[in-house]
Design an enzyme around this catalytic site. Structure first.
Site, short mmCIF file in Angstrom:
data_model
loop_
_atom_site.label_atom_id
_atom_site.label_comp_id
_atom_site.label_asym_id
_atom_site.label_seq_id
_atom_site.Cartn_x
_atom_site.Cartn_y
_atom_site.Cartn_z
N TYR A 55 -26.04 -6.89 26.11
CA TYR A 55 -26.25 -8.19 25.48
C TYR A 55 -27.72 -8.61 25.53
O TYR A 55 -28.28 -8.86 26.60
CB TYR A 55 -25.39 -9.26 26.15
CG TYR A 55 -23.92 -8.97 26.16
CD1 TYR A 55 -23.34 -8.08 25.24
CD2 TYR A 55 -23.07 -9.57 27.08
CE1 TYR A 55 -21.98 -7.81 25.25
CE2 TYR A 55 -21.71 -9.31 27.10
CZ TYR A 55 -21.17 -8.44 26.19
OH TYR A 55 -19.82 -8.17 26.21
N ARG A 209 -13.63 -15.04 17.01
CA ARG A 209 -15.05 -15.13 16.62
C ARG A 209 -15.34 -16.41 15.83
O ARG A 209 -16.10 -16.41 14.87
CB ARG A 209 -15.46 -13.88 15.85
CG ARG A 209 -15.20 -12.60 16.66
CD ARG A 209 -15.68 -11.35 15.96
NE ARG A 209 -15.26 -10.15 16.69
CZ ARG A 209 -15.93 -9.59 17.72
NH1 ARG A 209 -17.03 -10.14 18.14
NH2 ARG A 209 -15.47 -8.51 18.31
N GLY A 210 -14.69 -17.48 16.29
CA GLY A 210 -14.90 -18.79 15.70
C GLY A 210 -13.89 -19.17 14.65
O GLY A 210 -13.75 -20.35 14.32
#
Length: 333
Positions: A55, A209-210
């Protein structure tokens, strides 16, 4: 805060996925914003934090380590190796999957340094490198446990057969895979294997993812570096079809007395005590909204109806591109 067990650890039932503080969904927030979010999570009582070497090519672990080091003794810190950023001959850093023992040892040492800790509580093999037998990669993880650098081990995005092979080498504490109302691959065999072997299941991208927050009205507004641009469910045609699921879904959330995001998280929590969702956010208000999902109680009838509305048969598009699908080991419908 509601708690659950994660191997030998007692953690908050809902953890925090730290990825999008540094990675994946376009331009990440500033380090100051990321620190504010992490401190808000600590203040709210969150004890499960999940990051990875990949990340931000180390930036996320650096942020997490700096902010959380003063609270290290009261949190469960999870990270991942075997997939990291590697600088090429041209000086460009690229994502590389490498499950060789020497790569796993290198990744772990780098993570320990960035996280400013002597030991990682739960260390995952981020991806199974299919060029390397999983037993060999897990053997490397077991040596990290023997050396006291890692307390427990996990696997990410693997199928049931691979889980069993790995577990035979060293006890696996957790398997982490995408799991939500709209991604049900884990239900094919992985969840059953986890129950059978006494392994926790950690669900990433639990609010799709939203999408299940009703936060993706127009995919054309995605930043050029947003990973959803490569995901078939978010191409304009599929997304338009999927948006038709939201009005009845939001009606079910109203019936449950919660927000759409809370309904998605509560549905996961109702799948079993061994399931732990780790939503990510950059917004403190959304963080508190997510954590409150642990208080939402869903009736068997409502669970049935929401599961029947959004599932692998009603959602348009694959979760990953062909390239990404080749890199994971999870079963597919």
């Amino acid at each position: 805060m509601h708690t659950r067990t994660l191997g030998p650890f007692t953690v908050t039932a809902i953890g925090l996925g730290c990825m999008n503080l540094s990675h994946a969904y376009g331009i990440p927030p500033s380090a100051e914003q990321g620190e504010r979010l992490l401190r808000a999570a600590l203040d709210a009582g969150v004890t499960l934090f999940d990051t990875a070497a990949l990340y931000g090519f180390g930036a996320n672990e650096t942020l997490v380590g700096r902010v959380l080091k003063a609270e290290r003794s009261r949190i469960t810190l999870c990270s991942k190796g075997g997939m990291a950023g590697v600088a090429g001959d041209d000086g460009v850093t690229r994502r590389v999957i490498d499950g060789r023992p020497e790569a796993i040892f290198r990744d772990c040492e780098n993570s320990l340094r960035r996280l400013q800790t002597d030991v990682i509580d739960l260390y995952y093999l981020h991806r199974w490198d299919k060029k390397v037998p999983v037993e060999e990669s897990v053997g490397a993880l077991s040596r990290l446990v023997e050396q006291g650098k890692v307390r427990t081990i996990g696997l990410s995005e693997v199928g049931a057969q691979t889980i069993r092979k790995a577990h035979a080498v060293h006890p696996v504490t957790a398997v982490q895979t995408e799991y939500s109302l709209w991604t049900r691959n884990a239900e094919i065999a992985v969840l059953g294997a986890c129950r059978e072997l006494g392994i926790n299941f950690v669900a990433f991208s639990p609010v799709a993812r939203g999408f299940l927050c009703d936060a993706v009205p127009d995919v054309r507004t995605f930043d050029a570096k947003d990973i959803r641009r490569t995901m078939p469910r978010f191409d304009p045609e599929n997304h338009a079809r999927n948006l038709q699921l939201l009005p009845p879904y939001k009606e079910l959330a109203r019936e449950a007395g919660c927000t759409p995001a809370q309904l998605a998280l509560a549905w996961l929590l109702h799948q079993g005590e061994y399931v732990l969702p780790i939503p990510g956010t950059t917004n403190v208000e959304h963080l508190h909204e997510d954590l409150a999902a642990a208080d939402v109680k869903l009736s068997p009838d409502l669970l049935r109806r929401v599961g029947a509305l959004i599932n692998e048969k009603t959602v348009a598009g694959n979760r990953y591109s062909e390239q990404s699908n080749r890199e994971v080991d999870t079963e597919v419908f």
